[in-house]
Motif scaffolding. Sequence first.
Motif, PDB file in Angstrom:
ATOM      1  N   PHE A 113       0.804  -1.217   0.000  1.00 50.11           N
ATOM      2  CA  PHE A 113       0.000   0.000   0.000  1.00 50.11           C
ATOM      3  C   PHE A 113       0.844   1.276   0.000  1.00 50.11           C
ATOM      4  O   PHE A 113       0.307   2.359  -0.198  1.00 50.11           O
ATOM      5  CB  PHE A 113      -0.980  -0.028   1.174  1.00 50.11           C
ATOM      6  N   ILE A 114       2.139   1.154   0.184  1.00 52.66           N
ATOM      7  CA  ILE A 114       2.996   2.340   0.094  1.00 52.66           C
ATOM      8  C   ILE A 114       3.009   2.864  -1.346  1.00 52.66           C
ATOM      9  O   ILE A 114       3.283   4.037  -1.594  1.00 52.66           O
ATOM     10  CB  ILE A 114       4.415   2.064   0.616  1.00 52.66           C
ATOM     11  N   HIS A 115       2.649   2.001  -2.289  1.00 53.06           N
ATOM     12  CA  HIS A 115       2.606   2.412  -3.688  1.00 53.06           C
ATOM     13  C   HIS A 115       1.445   3.361  -3.974  1.00 53.06           C
ATOM     14  O   HIS A 115       1.341   3.904  -5.074  1.00 53.06           O
ATOM     15  CB  HIS A 115       2.543   1.189  -4.605  1.00 53.06           C
ATOM     16  N   PRO A 118       1.945   7.895  -4.726  1.00 55.58           N
ATOM     17  CA  PRO A 118       1.783   8.730  -5.922  1.00 55.58           C
ATOM     18  C   PRO A 118       0.319   9.063  -6.219  1.00 55.58           C
ATOM     19  O   PRO A 118       0.019  10.159  -6.693  1.00 55.58           O
ATOM     20  CB  PRO A 118       2.392   7.886  -7.053  1.00 55.58           C
ATOM     21  N   VAL A 119      -0.581   8.122  -5.939  1.00 56.32           N
ATOM     22  CA  VAL A 119      -2.005   8.375  -6.173  1.00 56.32           C
ATOM     23  C   VAL A 119      -2.469   9.519  -5.278  1.00 56.32           C
ATOM     24  O   VAL A 119      -3.164  10.441  -5.722  1.00 56.32           O
ATOM     25  CB  VAL A 119      -2.847   7.104  -5.934  1.00 56.32           C
ATOM     26  N   PHE A 120      -2.089   9.474  -4.002  1.00 56.09           N
ATOM     27  CA  PHE A 120      -2.460  10.548  -3.081  1.00 56.09           C
ATOM     28  C   PHE A 120      -1.807  11.863  -3.489  1.00 56.09           C
ATOM     29  O   PHE A 120      -2.438  12.921  -3.410  1.00 56.09           O
ATOM     30  CB  PHE A 120      -2.067  10.195  -1.640  1.00 56.09           C
ATOM     31  N   PHE A 138      -3.640   8.523 -15.379  1.00 56.28           N
ATOM     32  CA  PHE A 138      -4.638   7.454 -15.325  1.00 56.28           C
ATOM     33  C   PHE A 138      -4.003   6.085 -15.556  1.00 56.28           C
ATOM     34  O   PHE A 138      -4.363   5.112 -14.889  1.00 56.28           O
ATOM     35  CB  PHE A 138      -5.757   7.710 -16.341  1.00 56.28           C
ATOM     36  N   VAL A 139      -3.048   6.028 -16.464  1.00 57.53           N
ATOM     37  CA  VAL A 139      -2.336   4.765 -16.702  1.00 57.53           C
ATOM     38  C   VAL A 139      -1.584   4.353 -15.438  1.00 57.53           C
ATOM     39  O   VAL A 139      -1.655   3.196 -14.997  1.00 57.53           O
ATOM     40  CB  VAL A 139      -1.369   4.892 -17.909  1.00 57.53           C
ATOM     41  N   LEU A 143      -2.262   1.064 -13.110  1.00 64.65           N
ATOM     42  CA  LEU A 143      -1.210   0.078 -12.848  1.00 64.65           C
ATOM     43  C   LEU A 143      -0.985  -0.122 -11.350  1.00 64.65           C
ATOM     44  O   LEU A 143      -0.778  -1.254 -10.892  1.00 64.65           O
ATOM     45  CB  LEU A 143       0.090   0.499 -13.540  1.00 64.65           C
ATOM     46  N   ILE A 144      -1.026   0.967 -10.585  1.00 60.44           N
ATOM     47  CA  ILE A 144      -0.831   0.857  -9.132  1.00 60.44           C
ATOM     48  C   ILE A 144      -1.941   0.021  -8.515  1.00 60.44           C
ATOM     49  O   ILE A 144      -1.679  -0.927  -7.756  1.00 60.44           O
ATOM     50  CB  ILE A 144      -0.757   2.251  -8.487  1.00 60.44           C
TER      51      ILE A 144
END
Length: 160
Positions: A113-115, A118-120, A138-139, A143-144
């Motif tokens: 979940f550290i990945h 970038p989303v945040f 969005f890509v 992927l994440i």
Amino acid sequence: MLAEEVWTHFCISLFSKGDLWIITAAVSWAIYSVLIIKRPKDMSLIGFFACTALIGTLFQAPLFFLFGSSSLGDFTVTDWLAIVYMGIFASIGAFLCWNIGIQKLGAATAGHFIHLLPVFSITLSVIFLGESLLSFHFVGITLIFSGIFVATILNKKTAK
């Protein structure tokens, strides 16, 4: 040239200083996440965090005073408010949430979940900085989430 000079030149030409700091931070975070389960059972999360913060401060303060490019007198009110915010929310809150997550899920599962960082970051930059979402965002987000899905849900199904 000595071997050390060759290695230093190789690292500097291949990586920037920021890259090396990020690699060091990632390795340190991985070690911390794996070793958190070694925390004494009778020690509270707040106590553990306090010890971790104290040790971190003892290591980082001298580095700031030796290598920092600004002095404490140069800090503005906004700088101090940012430091207080980071100290309360990004440090205490984040560490407590992370430690609870590791206790409940284990380091291997929580590590996936550290990945989401970038989303945040993308979400907050859109909200607060007015950034635009582009196709590569969005890509990347897809992927994440796909990686987290495969690593957690599908991995548990195959393990059974």
